[in-house]
Design a protein around this motif. Sequence first.
Motif, PDB file in Angstrom:
ATOM      1  N   ILE A 250       1.072  -1.071  -0.176  1.00  0.00           N
ATOM      2  CA  ILE A 250       0.097   0.485  -0.158  1.00  0.00           C
ATOM      3  C   ILE A 250       0.956   0.919  -0.094  1.00  0.00           C
ATOM      4  O   ILE A 250       1.212   1.274   0.713  1.00  0.00           O
ATOM      5  N   ASN A 251       0.905   1.939  -0.829  1.00  0.00           N
ATOM      6  CA  ASN A 251       1.549   3.108  -1.229  1.00  0.00           C
ATOM      7  C   ASN A 251       1.049   4.288  -1.307  1.00  0.00           C
ATOM      8  O   ASN A 251      -0.259   4.263  -2.006  1.00  0.00           O
ATOM      9  N   MET A 252       1.230   5.777  -1.206  1.00  0.00           N
ATOM     10  CA  MET A 252       0.618   6.711  -0.608  1.00  0.00           C
ATOM     11  C   MET A 252       1.912   7.535  -1.305  1.00  0.00           C
ATOM     12  O   MET A 252       3.033   7.847  -1.324  1.00  0.00           O
ATOM     13  N   TYR A 253       1.737   8.826  -2.064  1.00  0.00           N
ATOM     14  CA  TYR A 253       1.817  10.044  -2.931  1.00  0.00           C
ATOM     15  C   TYR A 253       0.973  11.151  -2.823  1.00  0.00           C
ATOM     16  O   TYR A 253      -0.760  11.213  -2.232  1.00  0.00           O
ATOM     17  N   GLY A 254       1.367  11.931  -2.205  1.00  0.00           N
ATOM     18  CA  GLY A 254       1.457  13.581  -2.255  1.00  0.00           C
ATOM     19  C   GLY A 254       1.134  13.945  -0.363  1.00  0.00           C
ATOM     20  O   GLY A 254       2.130  12.947   0.338  1.00  0.00           O
ATOM     21  N   GLY A 255       0.787  14.126   0.349  1.00  0.00           N
ATOM     22  CA  GLY A 255       0.676  14.818   0.893  1.00  0.00           C
ATOM     23  C   GLY A 255       1.618  15.531   1.906  1.00  0.00           C
ATOM     24  O   GLY A 255       1.768  15.526   3.151  1.00  0.00           O
TER      25      GLY A 255
ATOM     26  N   ALA B 208      -3.572   4.682  10.351  1.00  0.00           N
ATOM     27  CA  ALA B 208      -4.558   3.346   9.677  1.00  0.00           C
ATOM     28  C   ALA B 208      -3.766   2.444   8.277  1.00  0.00           C
ATOM     29  O   ALA B 208      -3.943   1.363   9.256  1.00  0.00           O
ATOM     30  N   PHE B 209      -3.089   2.723   7.811  1.00  0.00           N
ATOM     31  CA  PHE B 209      -2.144   1.485   7.631  1.00  0.00           C
ATOM     32  C   PHE B 209      -1.327   1.065   8.198  1.00  0.00           C
ATOM     33  O   PHE B 209      -1.597  -0.318   7.501  1.00  0.00           O
TER      34      PHE B 209
END
Length: 297
Positions: A254-259, A277-278
């Motif tokens: 699970i990857n996140m981009y931005g923020g 959460a993740f």
Amino acid sequence: MRNLDVTTLRSFMAVADLGGVTKAAGFLNLTQSAVSMQLKRLEELLGLDLFDRTGRRIALTASGEQLLGYARRMVALNDEAVRRLTDQEFEGEVTIGIPHDILYPSIPNVLKKMRATYPRLKVNVVNENTHQLLPNFEKGMYDLILTTEPTQSGDTLCALPLVWIGSPGGACWRRRPLQIAQSRNCSFRPRMIGVLDEQGVDWESAVDTGSDRSIEVTVAADLAVSAMIEGTEPAQLEVIDHGGTLPDIGMQYINMYGGEAVKGEGVTAMADLVRQAFREMGAQAKAHAVTHLKSAS
């Protein structure tokens, strides 16, 4: 005494966080020349080179990295003072893109916490698959996106196993050829088919659709099995305890981009809640895997 200008520091942060003058100018609604002029004045004021412009991508010098820490604190303090002294609640809008398969169980709780902390902040949740989210994020359509990918990228939040999912008490997974149901757009489908072929498991596609709901209905009726990230399966489906009869599908990141902080307090707060959460979800998956191994041995 030389004074640093908060507006200029915002531009400096934007260039540092977004990786270039062009993106920063678009985000700040300024011209590229205006942002470049602000950076030039900042460097002249301090008598320092803040950016290394020798490569393709603009990078911070050691002095620039040091200033960035001060800039974040100064801008944050400025914004806090303005909000509190003028009695203004934070307002704004955050657009986040998330694939269908990881909306539950974490995202509803994240949205509840955001609502409690920022009641006047509008959060737009858009559902797209990873193949659509990545290019659309680059186009600036999202402040923040989550993706499910076979490799680590961006800000990796956790690694979760892909598991076989079926109808509670179902027997479809025992039959051959194995009936599978996976959206034609799902990034898990090639891997699921690949491991079945590698292990010599005869299979057939039970349904040809791009609808996740149609997949869930087919699997719930015990007409097929599917692959999902462990812990994200809906209540009407369950992880199949196949005892090794079906092949291992591997892990998914699970990857996140931005923020980035430059995008505002609302985006940063949203990113922090999603990250928490993740990562908790990943920790739970690790604990479950350890328990499973102990019970198996």
